[in-house]
Design an enzyme around this catalytic site. Structure first.
Site, PDB file in Angstrom:
ATOM      1  N   TRP A 216      -3.636   6.458   9.754  1.00 24.61           N
ATOM      2  CA  TRP A 216      -3.770   7.894   9.508  1.00 24.61           C
ATOM      3  C   TRP A 216      -2.385   8.529   9.428  1.00 24.61           C
ATOM      4  O   TRP A 216      -1.518   8.283  10.265  1.00 24.61           O
ATOM      5  CB  TRP A 216      -4.564   8.569  10.627  1.00 24.61           C
ATOM      6  CG  TRP A 216      -4.697  10.039  10.407  1.00 24.61           C
ATOM      7  CD1 TRP A 216      -3.931  11.028  10.948  1.00 24.61           C
ATOM      8  CD2 TRP A 216      -5.631  10.687   9.534  1.00 24.61           C
ATOM      9  NE1 TRP A 216      -4.327  12.259  10.493  1.00 24.61           N
ATOM     10  CE2 TRP A 216      -5.374  12.082   9.620  1.00 24.61           C
ATOM     11  CE3 TRP A 216      -6.655  10.243   8.713  1.00 24.61           C
ATOM     12  CZ2 TRP A 216      -6.112  13.013   8.908  1.00 24.61           C
ATOM     13  CZ3 TRP A 216      -7.397  11.169   8.003  1.00 24.61           C
ATOM     14  CH2 TRP A 216      -7.124  12.536   8.104  1.00 24.61           C
TER      15      TRP A 216
ATOM     16  N   ASP B  47      -0.194   5.452 -10.970  1.00 26.36           N
ATOM     17  CA  ASP B  47      -1.187   6.533 -11.042  1.00 26.36           C
ATOM     18  C   ASP B  47      -0.623   7.747 -10.322  1.00 26.36           C
ATOM     19  O   ASP B  47      -1.289   8.361  -9.481  1.00 26.36           O
ATOM     20  CB  ASP B  47      -2.506   6.075 -10.410  1.00 26.36           C
ATOM     21  CG  ASP B  47      -3.658   7.051 -10.657  1.00 26.36           C
ATOM     22  OD1 ASP B  47      -3.501   7.983 -11.472  1.00 26.36           O
ATOM     23  OD2 ASP B  47      -4.725   6.890 -10.024  1.00 26.36           O
TER      24      ASP B  47
END
Length: 297
Positions: free
Chosen positions: A96, A205
């Protein structure tokens, strides 16, 4: 978003300890995602019941390849499950990272631009080949990375050519656009030529949804890595906007682009525009046609 499936919860618990609170977060246009508390700390989990086999493995491989490749931060892969059975749980667990805005957006933009330049400068393809030794995904679209010795061959055949065949077969590329695309592909050798073409590792991307700020630290996520001419990365960056002001200029202060990049940029942006035409339909048709018009095909 539905709740975290029990099979995924159990797998995370086996690897990382007891699972506590689960809070839904954005997973992009493809996946479900959640912030999950575990005994080992907070983690990010993404999953999709209908994810194609290999989707999460490819993402995990891309993140691992990018980690340590530059000064940019990349989340660590903690667990990936991508079994071949169609009814199996496919998911990815990452460390995280707390996202919050930087105090100085300009300084953050410079770190991001210099980190991207560093990625391109430090990570040339070991064999000089364009592409990758496995196929991966751009969003939910399988991305064919069959290797080629030259950039124009790779971009023409594996990027534009793949979408030409797919679009004609699936019907989302009209006959008129297919003819124009074919005509433009025949000119790739001359249109894309420049002095310093080199196969380097790119994110693949890089739009505004695939970087985040952890305070002053730029973080890259959701890659579609391969070895390519770095100009295609910058063309992608500039296609949809959302980057800090003067981003290309800051990149070029670290690693200048070759003269003529602006002339090549629309052709390099055609691949993501065609991908968006496939995903979202005629909303992107005029932008595709504008590229054809620009090059007179």
């Amino acid at each position: 978003m539905s709740g975290l499936p029990g099979s995924i919860r159990d797998a995370i618990a086996e690897k990382l300890g007891n699972v506590g609170s689960v809070r839904g977060v954005s997973g992009g246009m493809v996946n479900d995602a959640a912030e999950v508390d575990t005994s080992s700390g907070k983690v990010f989990v993404k999953w999709k019941s209908s994810a194609p086999h290999g989707l999460f493995t490819c993402e995990a491989n891309g993140l691992s390849a990018l980690r340590g490749a530059s000064s940019l931060s990349i989340p660590e892969v903690l667990l990936v499950s991508d079994p071949p059975a169609s009814n199996a749980s496919r998911f990815l667990v990452l460390e995280w990272i707390d996202g919050h805005p930087p105090r100085d957006r300009s300084a953050f933009g410079r770190r991001l631009a210099e980190g991207l330049a560093e990625l391109h400068a430090r990570n040339a393809a070991p064999d000089g080949q364009y592409g990758l030794d496995y196929d991966n995904y751009l969003g939910s679209l399988e991305q064919i990375n069959s290797q080629a010795a030259t950039w124009t061959e790779f971009y023409r055949d594996q990027r534009l050519g793949t979408l030409l065949r797919l679009g004609e077969r699936a019907g989302w590329l009209s006959r008129a656009r297919a003819l124009r695309l074919g005509a433009l592909m025949q000119r790739c050798d001359s249109l894309l030529a420049h002095a310093n073409t080199q196969a380097v590792l790119i994110h693949g991307d890089l739009w505004s949804g695939n970087f985040m700020s952890a305070g002053e630290t730029p973080v890259l996520i959701d890659p579609a890595i391969h070895y390519a001419d770095r100009e295609v990365e910058m063309a992608f960056v500039e296609l949809f906007g959302g980057f800090p002001p003067r981003f290309r200029q800051m990149y070029e202060e670290a690693m200048p682009l070759d003269p003529g990049y602006i002339d090549r940029r629309p052709l390099l942006q055609l691949y993501p525009l065609l991908v968006h035409l496939r995903h979202f339909g005629e909303e992107y048709g005029p932008a595709v046609d504008a590229v054809f018009d620009l090059y007179g095909v």
